[in-house]
Design a protein around this motif. Structure first.
Motif, short mmCIF file in Angstrom:
data_model
loop_
_atom_site.label_atom_id
_atom_site.label_comp_id
_atom_site.label_asym_id
_atom_site.label_seq_id
_atom_site.Cartn_x
_atom_site.Cartn_y
_atom_site.Cartn_z
N VAL A 245 0.85 -1.19 0.00
CA VAL A 245 0.00 0.00 0.00
C VAL A 245 0.88 1.23 0.00
O VAL A 245 2.06 1.17 0.33
CB VAL A 245 -0.96 0.04 1.23
CG1 VAL A 245 -1.98 -1.07 1.17
CG2 VAL A 245 -0.19 0.01 2.52
N GLY A 246 0.28 2.35 -0.37
CA GLY A 246 0.99 3.62 -0.32
C GLY A 246 2.26 3.64 -1.15
O GLY A 246 2.30 3.13 -2.26
N SER A 247 3.29 4.23 -0.55
CA SER A 247 4.54 4.40 -1.29
C SER A 247 5.17 3.06 -1.65
O SER A 247 5.77 2.93 -2.72
CB SER A 247 5.52 5.27 -0.51
OG SER A 247 5.90 4.64 0.69
N TRP B 244 -1.01 7.47 2.49
CA TRP B 244 0.25 8.22 2.48
C TRP B 244 0.04 9.56 1.82
O TRP B 244 -0.84 9.72 0.99
CB TRP B 244 1.25 7.32 1.82
CG TRP B 244 2.28 7.83 0.88
CD1 TRP B 244 3.47 8.35 1.22
CD2 TRP B 244 2.24 7.80 -0.54
NE1 TRP B 244 4.19 8.64 0.09
CE2 TRP B 244 3.46 8.31 -0.99
CE3 TRP B 244 1.32 7.41 -1.48
CZ2 TRP B 244 3.77 8.44 -2.34
CZ3 TRP B 244 1.61 7.52 -2.82
CH2 TRP B 244 2.84 8.03 -3.24
N GLU B 245 0.82 10.53 2.23
CA GLU B 245 0.73 11.88 1.72
C GLU B 245 1.98 12.21 0.92
O GLU B 245 3.09 11.92 1.35
CB GLU B 245 0.64 12.84 2.90
CG GLU B 245 -0.43 13.90 2.96
CD GLU B 245 -1.55 13.89 1.95
OE1 GLU B 245 -1.46 14.67 0.99
OE2 GLU B 245 -2.50 13.13 2.12
N GLU C 21 4.27 16.54 -10.57
CA GLU C 21 5.71 16.74 -10.45
C GLU C 21 6.42 15.45 -10.04
O GLU C 21 7.46 15.09 -10.58
CB GLU C 21 6.03 17.85 -9.44
CG GLU C 21 5.59 19.22 -9.89
CD GLU C 21 6.33 19.70 -11.12
OE1 GLU C 21 7.55 19.48 -11.24
OE2 GLU C 21 5.67 20.30 -11.99
N VAL C 22 5.84 14.75 -9.07
CA VAL C 22 6.43 13.50 -8.60
C VAL C 22 6.39 12.46 -9.73
O VAL C 22 7.37 11.73 -9.95
CB VAL C 22 5.71 12.98 -7.33
CG1 VAL C 22 6.28 11.64 -6.90
CG2 VAL C 22 5.83 14.00 -6.20
N LEU D 45 14.05 5.51 -5.54
CA LEU D 45 12.61 5.68 -5.59
C LEU D 45 12.01 5.72 -4.20
O LEU D 45 11.15 6.55 -3.90
CB LEU D 45 12.00 4.54 -6.43
CG LEU D 45 10.54 4.64 -6.76
CD1 LEU D 45 10.19 5.93 -7.47
CD2 LEU D 45 10.12 3.44 -7.60
N ARG D 46 12.47 4.83 -3.32
CA ARG D 46 11.97 4.83 -1.93
C ARG D 46 12.29 6.15 -1.22
O ARG D 46 11.46 6.70 -0.49
CB ARG D 46 12.57 3.67 -1.14
CG ARG D 46 11.90 2.36 -1.42
CD ARG D 46 12.33 1.26 -0.46
NE ARG D 46 11.59 0.05 -0.80
CZ ARG D 46 12.03 -0.88 -1.66
NH1 ARG D 46 13.21 -0.74 -2.25
NH2 ARG D 46 11.29 -1.92 -1.91
N MET D 47 13.49 6.64 -1.45
CA MET D 47 13.89 7.91 -0.84
C MET D 47 13.00 9.04 -1.35
O MET D 47 12.54 9.89 -0.57
CB MET D 47 15.36 8.19 -1.17
CG MET D 47 15.91 9.43 -0.53
SD MET D 47 17.68 9.64 -0.84
CE MET D 47 17.70 9.86 -2.62
N LEU D 48 12.71 9.04 -2.62
CA LEU D 48 11.86 10.06 -3.23
C LEU D 48 10.44 10.03 -2.66
O LEU D 48 9.83 11.08 -2.44
CB LEU D 48 11.81 9.84 -4.75
CG LEU D 48 10.87 10.72 -5.56
CD1 LEU D 48 11.37 12.15 -5.57
CD2 LEU D 48 10.75 10.17 -6.97
N LEU D 49 9.94 8.85 -2.37
CA LEU D 49 8.54 8.69 -1.96
C LEU D 49 8.33 8.62 -0.46
O LEU D 49 7.24 8.33 0.00
CB LEU D 49 7.95 7.45 -2.64
CG LEU D 49 7.85 7.52 -4.14
CD1 LEU D 49 7.38 6.21 -4.72
CD2 LEU D 49 6.95 8.66 -4.59
N ARG D 50 9.37 8.86 0.33
CA ARG D 50 9.22 8.82 1.80
C ARG D 50 8.18 9.78 2.28
O ARG D 50 8.02 10.86 1.82
CB ARG D 50 10.54 9.20 2.45
CG ARG D 50 11.34 8.01 2.81
CD ARG D 50 12.49 8.39 3.67
NE ARG D 50 13.59 7.57 3.23
CZ ARG D 50 14.85 7.83 3.43
NH1 ARG D 50 15.20 8.94 4.04
NH2 ARG D 50 15.79 7.04 3.03
#
Length: 195
Positions: A85-87, A150-151, A158-159, A190-195
């Motif tokens: 789920v989410g990121s 998730w927010e 942009e993301v 990608l994980r860092m970007l979507l934290r």
């Protein structure tokens, strides 16, 4: 129509027939040649260009159809996995898509034969591949955000654009840096970007 068989001469070929033949040609890893395609269909090149505008536009349509199908398949597979789920779901879908693109024999053959043209066609706004991929990634982000899991710290569009550029960078890694494309290398970023 049987895969690999020419359109019967008694049938009047349609743009759909041409698209399907172009897609089969590309998926085999063969170069898409408009003259050969027109000849196999039994039509003139002018007709083929009238239907699709250019070889580049036809290629973009063919590649988008394959990319869209792959993205939908990966999305469905991730839906079947518990706990995504989410990121983390976005990472799983984008990672699976990137793995599929890198592993695609058709894509690898196309990059090997026409690398610079591939990058030009798929990384620019025109002739339309990148905006469609960006919109598909934006829809994925919006679905996960709307589930309340998730927010996002920035605008969805942009993301999505940054994620598409990440996909492009790792797809064309061999052309850009000479290194072997590897989807796993993109996942921590990608994980860092979507934290």
């Amino acid at each position: 129509m049987v895969v690999g068989s020419p359109v019967p001469r008694s049938a009047r070929p349609t743009p759909t027939d041409a698209f399907r033949l172009a897609r089969r040609t590309w998926l085999r890893g063969d170069r898409l040649d408009m003259s050969a395609l027109a000849s196999e269909l039994g039509i003139g090149r002018v007709t083929l260009y009238r239907w699709f505008g250019s070889r580049e536009q036809l290629l973009v349509e063919v590649v988008w159809s394959a990319a869209d199908r792959l993205l939908r398949q990966v999305d469905e597979q991730v839906d079947e996995q518990a706990g995504s789920v989410g990121s983390e779901r976005v990472v799983a879908v984008v990672g699976g898509f990137l793995e599929g693109v890198i592993a695609s024999p058709a894509m690898r053959a196309w990059i090997d034969h026409e690398g610079e043209a591939v990058m030009r066609l798929l990384t620019r706004r025109q002739p339309g591949f990148q905006p469609r991929l960006t919109a598909a990634i934006a829809a994925l982000l919006e679905r996960e955000r709307s589930r309340g899991q998730w927010e996002l710290p920035a605008e969805v569009s942009e993301v999505a654009y940054v994620i598409v550029r990440l996909i492009e960078s790792y797809t064309y890694l061999d052309l850009i840096t000479g290194e072997t494309p590897d989807a796993e290398r993109a996942m921590p970023i990608l994980r860092m970007l979507l934290r």
